[in-house]
Structures are given as C-alpha cells and as structure tokens.
Scaffold this active site. Structure first.
Site, PDB file in Angstrom:
ATOM      1  N   ASP A 276      -6.983   4.382  -4.432  1.00 10.29           N
ATOM      2  CA  ASP A 276      -7.647   4.265  -3.136  1.00 10.29           C
ATOM      3  C   ASP A 276      -8.268   5.653  -2.925  1.00 10.29           C
ATOM      4  O   ASP A 276      -8.485   6.381  -3.897  1.00 10.29           O
ATOM      5  CB  ASP A 276      -6.644   3.883  -2.040  1.00 10.29           C
ATOM      6  CG  ASP A 276      -7.313   3.357  -0.764  1.00 10.29           C
ATOM      7  OD1 ASP A 276      -7.674   2.179  -0.715  1.00 10.29           O
ATOM      8  OD2 ASP A 276      -7.492   4.149   0.202  1.00 10.29           O
TER       9      ASP A 276
ATOM     10  N   LYS B 151       0.864  -1.194   0.000  1.00  8.99           N
ATOM     11  CA  LYS B 151       0.000   0.000   0.000  1.00  8.99           C
ATOM     12  C   LYS B 151       0.893   1.234   0.000  1.00  8.99           C
ATOM     13  O   LYS B 151       2.044   1.166   0.442  1.00  8.99           O
ATOM     14  CB  LYS B 151      -0.864   0.015   1.275  1.00  8.99           C
ATOM     15  CG  LYS B 151      -2.120   0.844   1.144  1.00  8.99           C
ATOM     16  CD  LYS B 151      -3.245   0.044   0.504  1.00  8.99           C
ATOM     17  CE  LYS B 151      -4.469   0.880   0.256  1.00  8.99           C
ATOM     18  NZ  LYS B 151      -5.623   0.017  -0.105  1.00  8.99           N
TER      19      LYS B 151
HETATM   20  N1  GLU Z   1      -7.414   0.312  -2.823  1.00  9.27           N
HETATM   21  C1  GLU Z   1      -8.170  -0.866  -3.123  1.00  9.27           C
HETATM   22  C2  GLU Z   1      -8.163  -1.788  -1.928  1.00  9.27           C
HETATM   23  O1  GLU Z   1      -8.189  -1.323  -0.811  1.00  9.27           O
HETATM   24  C3  GLU Z   1      -7.747  -1.518  -4.434  1.00  9.27           C
HETATM   25  C4  GLU Z   1      -6.327  -1.925  -4.549  1.00  9.27           C
HETATM   26  C5  GLU Z   1      -5.911  -2.421  -5.914  1.00  9.27           C
HETATM   27  O2  GLU Z   1      -6.733  -2.477  -6.822  1.00  9.27           O
HETATM   28  O3  GLU Z   1      -4.734  -2.776  -6.045  1.00  9.27           O
HETATM   29  O4  GLU Z   1      -8.192  -2.983  -2.018  1.00  9.27           O
END
Ligand code: GLU
Length: 443
Positions: free
Chosen positions: A165, A125
């Site tokens: 996100d 992340k």
């Molecule tokens: N931010 C999204 C999550 O919390 C998607 C992440 C992604 O597609 O890599 O899963």
C-alpha cells in the site's frame, strides 16, 4: 440513519478518536439501510453489528537501528477484519499518519472491495507509523526485517496474505518475504506483489491503475463518454497514479497534472510518464524535480491545488480525504464530468454527496481500485498452482473482473432504486456476499 443507527452509535462509542474509521463505517451503513429493511433476519442475527467489529487486531513494537547506530521504535499493526469469504487479504501501509483508526478504516473498506472482486478473499490491513521518506536502503531493509519478525506469526498463505500500500512497494515486499522465508523455512505465497522471479505475478504492478481505468471505461461507456480525447488530472505519483496515467493515455486521454504530498505539476502538453517514473521510482525524489526536465511544465506548492486544474476526468490516486467539499465544487464548476477513486476513500462524504447530486460519473474506491487486490488474488492462485500466467492472461482476467465489478455495482444500485449511484451499488453488492456467508456460518 434509522434501523442501523444503534450499530453506528456503538461504533462511535467503542472506537473513540478514529474519525477515518467512523467515516468509512458511516458511508457503508447509510447505503445498507434498504438492505436491513429487506433482510430483518440479518438484523436479528446481528450481522451488521458483527461486520463493523474486527475479528482480530494486532498491535506490536517494531524496534530498528538506523545507519548511525541509533535505536528507533515504531508501532506495527495488522487488523484481521473479516474472514467470512476467504483468508484475510489486504496491504501494509508505512506512513507516519498510520494509527489503529486508519488501519481499521482501510481494513473495513477491504472487506467489501475484496468481496466485489468475486474472488475468495476476506478483508485485512496493516502497516506502521514508520516514515520511509529519506531513509537509506539499509534502514528500510532493517525496518522491514524487524516488522516481519513479529508479523510472521500472525500470517500464512491460508490465513492472512499481506501486500503493499502507500510506502510499501516491490522493494519492501522483497525484504519482508526474505525474512518470512528465513524464519519459517517455507516458500509459500504468504505475501503478494512479490518480484517476478520469486513468485510474483505479471501484471500485478500495473493492476490498480489499469483496473481503475478499466472500471471507469465501463462507467463512461454507459453514459456515452470515454477517455478518448479527455483531459485527465491524476493526483499522486506512486504506483496507482503511474499506471492510471499509462492506461488512460493508452485509451486516448491526455494527463495534464500529477502531484505528490508537497505540490503538483501541470503541463497542458501532457505529463511525461518516463520522467515521473525516473524521479519517483528510481531517484525517489520530489515531483518538483519534473520542471527541470520539462520547461513547459509548472510546479505549484501544496498538493490540494491540483483540483483547481480544469479537467474532464479526475482520478484521485494519492490518499484518503484528499478531495473535500470545496475541491469537489471547484471540479464540478470547472466542467469535470467523471471522478474515479484510485486511492482508498480519497473523497470526503460531503464531496461524494456533491458528485452524486451533480450527476458526476463517480467510481467509488471499493469498486474502482479493486484491480490491485484482485490481481493479488490471481498471484495467490498462481502460487498455489506453482504456475504462472502470461501478462496477457492476467490482464485479460483483470479486465473481465473490473467489468464484472461495474456490472455488480450498477445492477445492485438499480435493484434498490438508486440508479447510477455506484457508491450505494458497491456497498450493497460487496456487503451481500459477505453477509450471506456470515449468516450461513453462524459467525
Ligand atoms: N493496498 C491495496 C488495496 O488497497 C492492495 C491490497 C492487496 O493487494 O492485497 O487494495
């Protein structure tokens, strides 16, 4: 906590002032006690100690110039948490609240979520404390370019594949992708959530919200309930909330309240999604504008009040810790019988405990909102094949994946003696695949 108490103590000692990370780890470790009992070899091999420590944490300076020519400095992050089952995968969040603790909590959750999808993706992340609110398009563009100027050296289609996100949508991904391509002279699937004409996947935009409803549909079905005829409250009005509204409505529900970080709107006749999309996706304004178009709706200042709206099903799709014990109690007292988490960790530990005690059908974030990242993995597959599937093909795969996640959570919960507890089920099922891989690899 018993066997894993030392692991938790080490996390607290090593990561001071990171309450969200502590919360995310505590919730998982509490669920994993019975797994630790069953697998002493994982305790001896320190799998639990290893999984709470990120493989790599990158923090960098992001300088950018605003429209008046003034320089600003923000902080950028990428936490590459776990690569046991695949390359690091997870979104980027641009919000003033972002700090290393927030990114670590999100990255930690991502490990288990990504594992539950059944697809080969590890957990990561990132993001920045940059506040996109009120910024011009050129400012957003310059910020994204500066952010990627540093991030690019740490990512790659086989290493780490960021996505969106909070505060990072199609526009931001586009600017970052353009910069990555310019620096590396490479057209690869290094980011997901891309535009459809440059490697994006049909269905990715809808995936998190749709997936949330597909997951909850399974959980509701198991208790002879459904979205049909239900009154639904959805917090937030971003990408997850918008497509949760769309799918819940298609499944026969009525969405009566939505919110943003300033306040919430309520209309017993149902919230009009086209108006929300216009305000939030086109005009990028506050949700309070909604009442100008729909005089039967009311607007109330303060977003937390949305949980006082009487509903059958609540879908928190805004942000972490938006439902505390008090809000959970109000929801339950008002007759809400199901809660599906579209945001990451939207309920506090105390709120989750209340939901479980009161036998609320509860879909935890790691499982319920995994549709977004699952479809990101489908985007990666299509990019690798230099091919693209139709919307129906992607949506069909998403439905199968969400159904599979529900079954994994439910089976793991029953196997460990916690029938119907999808929180424990998700943590155990997500963990086991990663733990087996770490044990096998000796890492
Ligand atoms: N931010 C999204 C999550 O919390 C998607 C992440 C992604 O597609 O890599 O899963």
């Amino acid at each position: 906590m018993n066997i894993l108490k030392n692991v938790m103590d080490d996390v607290l000692r090593r990561n001071p002032n990171e309450p969200e990370f502590h919360q995310a780890v505590k919730e998982v470790l509490l669920s994993l006690e019975p797994v630790a009992e069953k697998h002493p070899e994982w305790v001896t091999d320190k799998i639990f100690d290893k999984i709470v420590e990120p493989e790599r944490q990158i923090i960098f300076r992001v300088p950018w110039i605003d429209d008046k020519g003034v320089e600003h400095i923000n902080r950028g992050f990428r936490v590459q948490f776990n690569s046991a089952i695949g390359p690091y995968k997870g979104g980027l969040r641009f919000h003033p609240s972002v700090n290393i603790g927030i990114v670590k909590f999100l990255g930690f959750e991502q490990i288990f979520k990504n594992s539950l999808t059944g697809l080969p993706i590890g957990g990561g992340k990132g993001g920045s404390d940059f506040d996109p609110k009120g910024k011009s398009n050129s400012e957003i563009k310059r910020f994204c370019q500066s952010f990627m100027l540093e991030l690019n050296r740490h990512i790659g289609e086989n290493t780490d594949i960021p996505a969106g996100d909070i505060g990072v949508g199609g526009r931001e991904i586009g600017y970052m992708y353009g910069m990555y391509k310019k620096i590396n002279n490479e057209f690869t699937g290094v980011l997901t959530g891309k535009g459809l004409n440059y490697g994006g996947s049909l269905g990715r935009t809808e995936a998190t919200g749709y997936g949330l409803c597909y997951f909850m549909n399974e959980a509701l079905k198991a208790k002879s309930k459904s979205f049909y005829g239900a009154n639904v409250v959805i917090s937030g009005s971003g990408n997850v909330a918008i497509y949760a509204h769309q799918k819940a409505t298609q499944l026969g529900a009525k969405v009566i309240a939505m919110s943003d970080s300033s306040g919430y709107i309520y209309d017993d006749n149902g919230i009009n999604l086209d108006t929300i999309k216009k305000i939030k996706e086109v005009e990028r304004k506050r949700i309070s504008e909604y009442i100008k178009y729909h005089p039967t709706a009311t607007y109330t200042e303060g977003c937390i009040g949305i949980w006082t709206v009487k509903c059958d099903i609540a879908l928190p799709c805004a942000t972490q810790n938006e439902i505390d014990q008090n809000s959970a109690k109000i929801l339950i007292d008002n007759g809400c019988y199901a809660v599906g988490e579209g945001a990451n960790m939207p309920s506090t530990i105390e709120a989750v405990d209340l939901f479980i005690e009161n036998k609320i059908i509860f879909g935890p974030a790691k499982a319920a909102n995994a549709g977004g990242v699952a479809t990101s993995a489908l985007e990666m597959s299509q990019n690798s094949m230099r091919y693209s599937w139709t919307f129906e093909e992607v949506d069909d795969k998403l439905q199968t994946i969400m159904k599979g996640i529900y079954e994994k959570c439910s089976t793991a919960a029953t196997e460990y003696g916690y029938e119907d507890n999808l929180v424990i089920g998700a943590n155990i099922a997500g963990f086991i695949k990663v733990a087996e891989a770490m044990y096998a690899q000796g890492i």
